[in-house]
Design an enzyme around this catalytic site. Structure first.
Site, PDB file in Angstrom:
ATOM      1  N   ASP A 205       0.815  -1.211   0.000  1.00  0.00           N
ATOM      2  CA  ASP A 205       0.000   0.000   0.000  1.00  0.00           C
ATOM      3  C   ASP A 205       0.851   1.264   0.000  1.00  0.00           C
ATOM      4  OD1 ASP A 205      -2.529   1.253  -0.051  1.00  0.00           O
ATOM      5  OD2 ASP A 205      -2.484   1.591   2.112  1.00  0.00           O
ATOM      6  N   SER A 229      -7.035   5.636  -0.062  1.00  0.00           N
ATOM      7  CA  SER A 229      -7.202   4.360  -0.766  1.00  0.00           C
ATOM      8  C   SER A 229      -8.676   3.985  -0.736  1.00  0.00           C
ATOM      9  CB  SER A 229      -6.373   3.263  -0.086  1.00  0.00           C
ATOM     10  OG  SER A 229      -5.008   3.599  -0.079  1.00  0.00           O
ATOM     11  N   GLN A 279      -5.020  -0.890  -7.342  1.00  0.00           N
ATOM     12  CA  GLN A 279      -5.679  -0.025  -6.366  1.00  0.00           C
ATOM     13  C   GLN A 279      -6.266   1.195  -7.058  1.00  0.00           C
ATOM     14  OE1 GLN A 279      -3.972   3.009  -3.180  1.00  0.00           O
ATOM     15  NE2 GLN A 279      -3.912   0.947  -2.294  1.00  0.00           N
TER      16      GLN A 279
END
Length: 288
Positions: A205, A229, A279
């Site tokens: 991430d 996110s 993502q």
């Protein structure tokens, strides 16, 4: 938090019984819980309900609310399916009686099959040629914007070396990609496959949305754009270890409507493809 042991301890949840678990948080410089931490803790929770002969091969998740750093996060695992080869779990994370995150994860027993994989760019700069985040802070700290300096000052169990370092004093639009070498700090020998996947999930991430930012970097940055996110998916392929540098390689095919999409691969230094990721994130310009 500066070593792999501290990171492993953070991701190792407290078992509350009946597929319920609890974990604490550590800031990476943001006022909210780091998404990679929630992802990795959810993987830890799911693995607690999986037979030892199965490994995580994919996860798909949504971040619903910002996490509170000051209170524990509670995780509940629902056992959706246990088949002959695959097991599926749903993990729900909550705080203050609100769901902040959901994840579906699938686990597969090892099987033989045919192979192919994406190829690591052989011309990419090696880590020895590059500056780490710590090096940048030491050499250019007084010249960096306050927000960047504050972010780089946080102690981390991972060392990052970006292949391309933009000049924050002269921002320019860049190609829609991002490559970063990373290495785990501390003693990380003899880690089992589950722990390695949890750590790689945590790391995945970091740096993702940079690829979506880069084409508009002359005007937009993390200081004048609200970011978060929205979702995160991963696919795990081959076993690996953390004894050498690994490469995070992302590209962004699209940014539109205050959202940006990034996808990419994670390679070992010798070119083995160990995981892929995708993502979508919020990229909302701050209106003055």
């Amino acid at each position: 938090m500066q070593t792999s042991k501290e990171l492993i301890d953070l991701l190792d949840l407290k078992d509350l019984g009946e597929n319920n678990f609890s974990g604490n948080s550590y800031t990476i410089g943001s006022p909210h819980v780091f998404g990679g931490q929630v992802l990795a803790q959810a993987v830890n929770a799911a693995y607690r309900t999986i037979p030892e002969n199965r490994f995580l091969h994919s996860l798909h998740s949504y971040f619903l609310e910002a996490g509170d750093l000051t209170v524990p996060i509670n995780y509940h695992v629902a056992e959706m399916r246990n088949g002959g080869s695959f097991s599926t779990r749903r993990v729900t994370a909550s705080q203050h009686n609100k769901t902040i995150f959901i994840m579906a994860a699938s686990f597969h027993q090892k099987e033989d099959g045919f192979e192919h994989q994406a190829i690591l760019d052989p011309t990419i700069k090696q880590p020895e040629e590059l500056l780490s985040w710590e090096d940048m802070l030491t050499q250019f700290g007084d010249l960096l914007p306050k927000s960047t300096r504050s972010f780089l000052s946080v102690k981390r169990p991972i060392e990052f070396k970006p292949v391309r370092v933009p000049n924050p004093m002269d921002p320019k639009d860049l190609p829609a990609n991002e490559q970063v070498w990373f290495r785990l700090k501390g003693n990380h020998k003899n880690l089992d496959n589950r722990t390695k996947q949890e750590i790689l999930t945590y790391i995945s991430d970091y740096n993702v949305l940079n690829a979506a930012f880069n084409p508009n970097a002359s005007a937009h940055n993390f200081g004048n754009t609200q970011t978060a996110s929205l979702d995160h998916s991963m696919w795990f392929f081959r076993d690996f270890d953390f004894n050498d540098w690994m490469l995070f390689s992302a590209e962004s095919p699209n940014a539109f409507g205050a959202r940006g999409l990034a996808k990419g691969n994670i390679f070992t230094r010798d070119g083995k493809l160990v995981a892929s990721f995708a993502q979508e994130g919020l990229l909302r310009p701050v209106r003055k």
